[in-house]
Write a protein that holds these residues in place. Structure first.
Motif, PDB file in Angstrom:
ATOM      1  N   VAL A 221       0.844  -1.195   0.000  1.00  0.00           N
ATOM      2  CA  VAL A 221       0.000   0.000   0.000  1.00  0.00           C
ATOM      3  C   VAL A 221       0.879   1.245   0.000  1.00  0.00           C
ATOM      4  N   GLU A 222       1.983   1.191   0.746  1.00  0.00           N
ATOM      5  CA  GLU A 222       2.899   2.333   0.795  1.00  0.00           C
ATOM      6  C   GLU A 222       3.519   2.595  -0.580  1.00  0.00           C
ATOM      7  N   ASP A 223       3.891   1.521  -1.301  1.00  0.00           N
ATOM      8  CA  ASP A 223       4.418   1.682  -2.664  1.00  0.00           C
ATOM      9  C   ASP A 223       3.393   2.375  -3.551  1.00  0.00           C
ATOM     10  N   LEU A 224       2.147   1.929  -3.455  1.00  0.00           N
ATOM     11  CA  LEU A 224       1.079   2.475  -4.295  1.00  0.00           C
ATOM     12  C   LEU A 224       0.775   3.920  -3.916  1.00  0.00           C
ATOM     13  N   GLN A 225       0.796   4.220  -2.622  1.00  0.00           N
ATOM     14  CA  GLN A 225       0.572   5.597  -2.179  1.00  0.00           C
ATOM     15  C   GLN A 225       1.623   6.530  -2.779  1.00  0.00           C
ATOM     16  N   ALA A 226       2.887   6.107  -2.706  1.00  0.00           N
ATOM     17  CA  ALA A 226       3.973   6.948  -3.202  1.00  0.00           C
ATOM     18  C   ALA A 226       3.876   7.146  -4.712  1.00  0.00           C
ATOM     19  N   ALA A 227       3.606   6.064  -5.437  1.00  0.00           N
ATOM     20  CA  ALA A 227       3.543   6.159  -6.896  1.00  0.00           C
ATOM     21  C   ALA A 227       2.346   6.979  -7.364  1.00  0.00           C
ATOM     22  N   CYS A 228       1.223   6.833  -6.670  1.00  0.00           N
ATOM     23  CA  CYS A 228      -0.019   7.511  -7.083  1.00  0.00           C
ATOM     24  C   CYS A 228      -0.218   8.866  -6.404  1.00  0.00           C
ATOM     25  N   GLU A 229       0.653   9.165  -5.427  1.00  0.00           N
ATOM     26  CA  GLU A 229       0.494  10.391  -4.641  1.00  0.00           C
ATOM     27  C   GLU A 229      -0.921  10.462  -4.055  1.00  0.00           C
ATOM     28  N   ALA A 230      -1.308   9.374  -3.395  1.00  0.00           N
ATOM     29  CA  ALA A 230      -2.641   9.263  -2.794  1.00  0.00           C
ATOM     30  C   ALA A 230      -2.489   8.793  -1.358  1.00  0.00           C
ATOM     31  N   ASP A 231      -3.533   8.996  -0.552  1.00  0.00           N
ATOM     32  CA  ASP A 231      -3.447   8.535   0.828  1.00  0.00           C
ATOM     33  C   ASP A 231      -3.922   7.081   0.935  1.00  0.00           C
TER      34      ASP A 231
END
Length: 201
Positions: A35-45
């Motif tokens: 989830v942290e990888d996806l948050q960083a890549a998508c700039e989402a919470d």
């Protein structure tokens, strides 16, 4: 066909748009994404990513798609559905799984349950030399170095995320508990040693 096939519903909500982006990330990633990888890549919470993953989870559920979203090795990844598994196996060889000997499987089990663990410790449990087996498992990417023994400096090995992914484990915590195998650790080691004495490394 009058309209193109869409993997994600065509509504333009922010969640649907984020789900499409996450879908693309999971397709191009070489390993599960957290989830942290996806948050960083998508700039989402985290909540936005969770909602988008829920949308993907429903779309790529077993039985409704040839691709299944799974939570494995601490992250999210796509895999072929059970219905498509045989066809995929005919198309591709999986080097990490191909040709694993009984000795390799026994060694892998020891590393998974007792790791990080050194070659001398594995050899003591199995009762045979394990240098070649350990080197083969490391070459396949199923185990990797996990530090050194404090007393003698021997390299200690642990399983990798690839091991968890191939065996469909969310984490090592998903392995059957030793207690559930019907033996205490001492008895289990004795059984492994007895088996090892009958087989070549």
């Amino acid at each position: 066909m009058d309209r193109p096939l869409r993997l994600i519903p065509t509504e333009t909500t922010a969640t649907a748009e984020l789900a499409r982006t996450i879908e693309a990330l999971l397709v191009v990633a070489s390993q599960p994404l957290t989830v942290e990888d996806l948050q960083a890549a998508c700039e989402a919470d985290a909540e936005e990513v969770g909602d988008a993953l829920e949308l993907l989870w429903k779309r790529f559920a077993e039985g409704s798609s040839g691709i299944v979203l799974e939570h494995v090795a601490g992250g999210f990844a796509f895999r072929a559905s059970q219905a498509a598994a045989e066809a995929c196996a005919r198309l591709f060889d999986r080097p990490a799984e191909k040709g694993l000997s009984q000795a390799a499987l026994e060694t892998l089990a020891i590393v998974a349950y007792l790791g990080p663990v050194s070659r001398p410790e594995i050899a003591r449990i199995r009762g045979v030399n394990v240098d070649g087996v350990v080197a083969g498992l490391a070459e396949r990417g199923l185990i990797s170095e996990g530090g050194r023994d404090a007393e003698f400096g021997a390299i200690r090995y642990r399983t990798t995320p690839l091991f968890e992914r191939i065996f469909g484990l969310e984490s090592l915590a998903a392995l059957p508990r030793v207690d559930d195998l019907g033996a205490d650790v001492t008895e289990l080691r004795e059984r492994l040693e007895a088996v090892a004495e009958k087989r070549p490394a």
